[in-house]
Design a protein around this motif. Structure first.
Motif, short mmCIF file in Angstrom:
data_model
loop_
_atom_site.label_atom_id
_atom_site.label_comp_id
_atom_site.label_asym_id
_atom_site.label_seq_id
_atom_site.Cartn_x
_atom_site.Cartn_y
_atom_site.Cartn_z
N UNK A 43 0.84 -1.20 0.00
CA UNK A 43 0.00 0.00 0.00
C UNK A 43 0.87 1.25 0.00
N UNK A 44 0.87 1.96 -1.13
CA UNK A 44 1.69 3.15 -1.31
C UNK A 44 0.89 4.19 -2.10
N UNK A 45 1.31 5.45 -2.09
CA UNK A 45 0.65 6.46 -2.93
C UNK A 45 0.70 6.12 -4.42
N UNK A 46 1.65 5.28 -4.84
CA UNK A 46 1.73 4.88 -6.24
C UNK A 46 0.95 3.60 -6.53
N UNK A 47 0.34 3.01 -5.52
CA UNK A 47 -0.51 1.82 -5.71
C UNK A 47 -1.88 2.07 -5.10
N UNK A 48 -2.44 3.23 -5.37
CA UNK A 48 -3.64 3.65 -4.65
C UNK A 48 -4.82 2.72 -4.86
N UNK B 184 7.46 -2.15 -14.96
CA UNK B 184 8.11 -0.85 -14.71
C UNK B 184 7.87 0.11 -15.87
N UNK B 185 7.96 -0.42 -17.11
CA UNK B 185 7.79 0.45 -18.28
C UNK B 185 6.38 1.02 -18.35
N UNK B 186 5.40 0.29 -17.81
CA UNK B 186 4.02 0.77 -17.84
C UNK B 186 3.75 1.79 -16.75
N UNK B 187 4.68 1.94 -15.81
CA UNK B 187 4.55 2.89 -14.71
C UNK B 187 5.87 3.63 -14.52
N UNK B 188 6.26 4.44 -15.50
CA UNK B 188 7.61 5.02 -15.51
C UNK B 188 7.92 5.95 -14.35
N UNK C 282 8.25 -0.91 -6.32
CA UNK C 282 8.87 -2.00 -7.06
C UNK C 282 7.83 -2.67 -7.95
N UNK C 283 8.25 -3.33 -9.02
CA UNK C 283 7.29 -4.06 -9.86
C UNK C 283 6.50 -5.10 -9.07
N UNK C 284 7.14 -5.75 -8.10
CA UNK C 284 6.42 -6.76 -7.31
C UNK C 284 5.33 -6.11 -6.46
N UNK D 13 1.49 -6.74 -31.49
CA UNK D 13 2.24 -5.70 -30.80
C UNK D 13 1.55 -5.43 -29.48
N UNK D 14 2.02 -6.09 -28.45
CA UNK D 14 1.30 -6.09 -27.18
C UNK D 14 1.38 -4.72 -26.51
N UNK D 15 0.22 -4.23 -26.08
CA UNK D 15 0.12 -2.97 -25.34
C UNK D 15 0.16 -3.30 -23.85
N UNK D 16 1.19 -2.83 -23.16
CA UNK D 16 1.39 -3.16 -21.76
C UNK D 16 0.74 -2.14 -20.81
N UNK D 17 -0.07 -1.24 -21.31
CA UNK D 17 -0.76 -0.28 -20.45
C UNK D 17 -1.99 -0.95 -19.83
N UNK D 18 -1.72 -1.90 -18.95
CA UNK D 18 -2.74 -2.72 -18.31
C UNK D 18 -2.45 -2.81 -16.82
N UNK D 19 -3.31 -3.47 -16.09
CA UNK D 19 -2.98 -3.80 -14.71
C UNK D 19 -1.81 -4.79 -14.73
N UNK D 20 -1.07 -4.84 -13.64
CA UNK D 20 0.15 -5.65 -13.60
C UNK D 20 -0.13 -7.14 -13.73
#
Length: 681
Positions: free
Chosen positions: A332-337, A378-382, A387-389, A465-472
């Protein structure tokens, strides 16, 4: 901005424009086509709209619109603009130019005997309101079928309108309704809602401040009039992200964290109540929600108040508080709201009381992510500091809590998104095992008819061409699920029947019924025995003909997907969730994994996501309207003995709708049995 256009492209445009100005009657149409080709090369470039708008008067005066359906702006219909823009080719070019011409009229840069500045302004306002999906793209199936160059032209046009025209206060009511409809679906990925909120906050700061309730942010409205007074509802959504509680007003997240660090329990409780209101009203979590959840993680009573938990959720919280505290500390972080709302929803599903779920979540906090999976997350959340995990774990909690909130993004992977939703609802332990395997090994294995399929050894699937702008979770799983699904379809093809008959049970689970029916004959591209197909669907799924029974498990069905004009777009995978009566009509409630459950299927067929008994994440249609789009479904053969009781007029009604929409793309005939294989959808 215009200077960003390459010199030769700019030069060609100016040259073609000058040639159109001097063209005679015999050569005018040819020169207009050449100019249109030049404009086509400009529109999808950065600065293209600025360059064109600078010359819009010359383009119009040169006769560009002569002898076209766009000649007279006063007869144009704003409701048809969206479809024409999506059509691509020269239709898009002329439509974009038409909107820039009307903008110039509205701005007084261009005079027209056929349209006043006020009429032009009203036209553009209505255009924006009915095309909010283009102003804030929703990655729906219809937009996904638009080629990338056309999408860029559309995006550039609406970005220019956003920059130069839109008067946000005039469309505030419609924007509030749009946010309400988006958020009512409780998507895991809330980027589109946040984009609208961010834009509105930037453009309407003064108006929002004036209209905000006297009671202040984070306070439940005392009446409907109060809520309406909040700029037609917009402050609720802005507050949900930027000021969801009294103590968060005029504080940054960092300042808020310091402020609540030593706050007394009474103030923390009041803050939790206020934060809970915006969380449950909108489904949106902010950095303030995440910081408060970390602050009260050792105080179960305040966690319950913050999350707004019902009795089931409170019981789950009480029983598993120690584990929940560990999960909060880890992810739980401000970047994982979105973790905050996902946790609330998961607790109310009582999933932690299932041992496979608890074990799976605990294991997930300790795995080593494969470097490629970590890089993609990481690339989807620059800009993230997590961490990615941590992102993967947070989105796993969301997937567990919001099984109907998953979306496929810009990828043609509706089957994979549907699968994750099905597993989350009915086999969450299996889903966690798949996540663990894919995340740690960047690979996945499934069995199909006794043979092991290993994703890393298979060719690419539907997503080239996979679009990685998805949930992790989707980032980790979908590339492998896509390859496996494609291979299953390949192996099951050529059997004289639709491959989904075998692939769906193998892919999703053995609860999928073995009965399977489709009216589509792939070999001959025909529709056959459609009346028998409809009768069987009614007999097995409509409560008035199947003994009043609802579905035990979701049915992975296929639909003929159509655009707003009823034209066939292709095949699409959805989950039929339940059938229930709402007021006087029976409705089908289903999951559409294409990110937006309201996409119009015809002028008078538009699924709803709220107001007709829908649960968050469901779309619904009257039974007969959904049946008119169905191309394949599973059923229990033991439930198929009532097909002769279906009224003929009902079958005729559905058949007429089908033939007048997607059915126009096929030949209809009767053959003894359909030999079907609708391909890989």
């Amino acid at each position: 901005m215009a200077d960003t256009i390459a010199g030769h492209i700019r030069h060609n445009f100016i040259e073609q424009l000058e040639q159109l100005k001097t063209a005679g009657v015999l050569t005018r149409q040819d020169q207009a086509r050449k100019l249109a080709s030049s404009l086509d090369a400009i529109m999808d470039k950065e600065g293209g709209m600025a360059l064109i708008y600078d010359h819009i008067g010359d383009i119009v005066e040169a006769g560009f619109f002569d002898d076209t359906q766009w000649k007279d702006p006063d007869v144009l219909n704003y409701s048809l603009v969206g479809g024409t823009l999506k059509a691509g080719g020269m239709n898009t070019v002329y439509e974009v130019l038409s909107e820039l011409r009307i903008l110039a009229i509205a701005r007084g840069r261009l005079e027209s005997p056929a349209m006043t500045a006020e009429a032009a302004r009203r036209f553009l306002e209505e255009l924006v309101v009915v095309n909010l999906d283009l102003l804030f793209p929703d990655a729906s199936e219809e937009l996904r079928n638009v080629d990338e160059a056309t999408r860029r032209k559309i995006e550039n046009l609406f970005a220019w309108l956003k920059h130069d025209f839109i008067q946000w206060d005039r469309i505030s009511r419609r924007l509030a309704k749009e946010l309400e409809q988006i958020c009512s679906q409780r998507p895991i990925v809330t980027d589109r809602a946040k984009s609208i909120i961010r834009t509105v906050r930037e453009q309407m700061a003064d108006q929002i401040t004036t209209d905000r309730m006297t009671a202040g942010p984070g306070t439940k409205p005392s009446s409907e009039d109060d809520a309406e007074g909040r700029a037609n509802g917009l402050p609720l959504y802005i507050d949900a992200l930027y000021a969801p509680s009294p103590e968060s007003v005029n504080r940054t997240p960092e300042e808020y964290e310091a402020h609540i660090a030593n706050a007394p329990e009474q103030l923390l409780g009041e803050e939790c109540d206020a934060l809970s209101f915006t969380l449950r009203q909108t489904g949106l979590s902010s950095a303030f929600h995440a910081l408060m959840l970390k602050r009260v993680s050792d105080m179960p009573e305040l966690i319950g108040r913050l999350l707004g938990l019902n009795d089931y959720g409170l019981a789950e919280l009480k029983e598993h508080h120690a584990s929940i505290t560990r999960f909060i500390s880890f992810a739980c972080r401000p970047d994982t709201t979105r973790f905050v709302y996902g946790l609330a929803a998961m607790l109310e599903r009582n999933l932690l009381s299932r041992q496979p779920v608890m074990t799976g979540l605990e294991k997930l906090t300790d795995i080593s992510l494969h470097p490629d999976v970590a890089a993609h997350i990481s690339a989807s959340r620059p800009d993230s500091r997590c961490t990615p995990l941590q992102h993967l774990f947070a989105d796993t909690i969301c997937m567990m809590g919001q099984p109907l909130g998953v979306g496929q993004g810009w990828n043609p992977t509706c089957q994979s998104a549907r699968g994750m939703s099905l597993w989350s609802r009915h086999a969450p332990g299996k889903l966690l095992d798949l996540i663990h395997t894919a995340a740690s090994s960047n690979d996945l294995e499934m069995r199909f008819e006794g043979q092991l399929l290993k994703a890393s050894e298979l060719p690419e699937g539907l997503a080239k061409d996979f679009d990685y702008n998805l949930d992790a979770v989707s980032i980790a799983l979908v590339p492998h699920l896509d390859r496996i699904y494609f291979e299953m379809m390949r192996r099951a093809s050529g059997r004289g029947e639709d491959p989904h008959k075998w692939v769906n049970p193998a892919m999703y689970g053995q609860w999928i019924h073995t009965g399977f029916r489709t009216p589509y004959n792939y070999l001959y591209n025909t529709i056959s025995r459609y009346d028998a197909f409809l009768r069987l669907f009614y007999a097995t799924h409509h409560p008035e003909y199947n003994g009043g029974h609802d579905l035990a498990y979701p049915n992975p069905v296929g639909i003929f997907l159509t655009a707003a004009n009823g034209k066939l777009l292709g095949f699409h995978a959805v989950s039929l969730l339940r059938v229930a009566r709402h007021e006087e009509d029976y409705r089908i409630y289903f999951l559409n994994p294409n990110n937006e459950g309201r996409q119009k299927w015809q002028s008078d067929i538009q699924p709803t996501v709220a107001g007709y008994g829908e649960q968050p994440g469901e779309s619904s249609l009257p039974f007969y309207q959904f049946a008119s789009r169905l191309y394949a479904f599973h059923y229990n053969p033991a439930d198929s003995d009532a097909s002769d009781r279906i009224p003929a007029e009902e079958i005729e009604r559905v058949t007429k709708i089908a033939k007048n929409s997607w059915g126009a793309s096929y030949t209809w005939q009767d053959v003894p049995e359909p030999i079907a294989s609708p391909g890989i959808t």
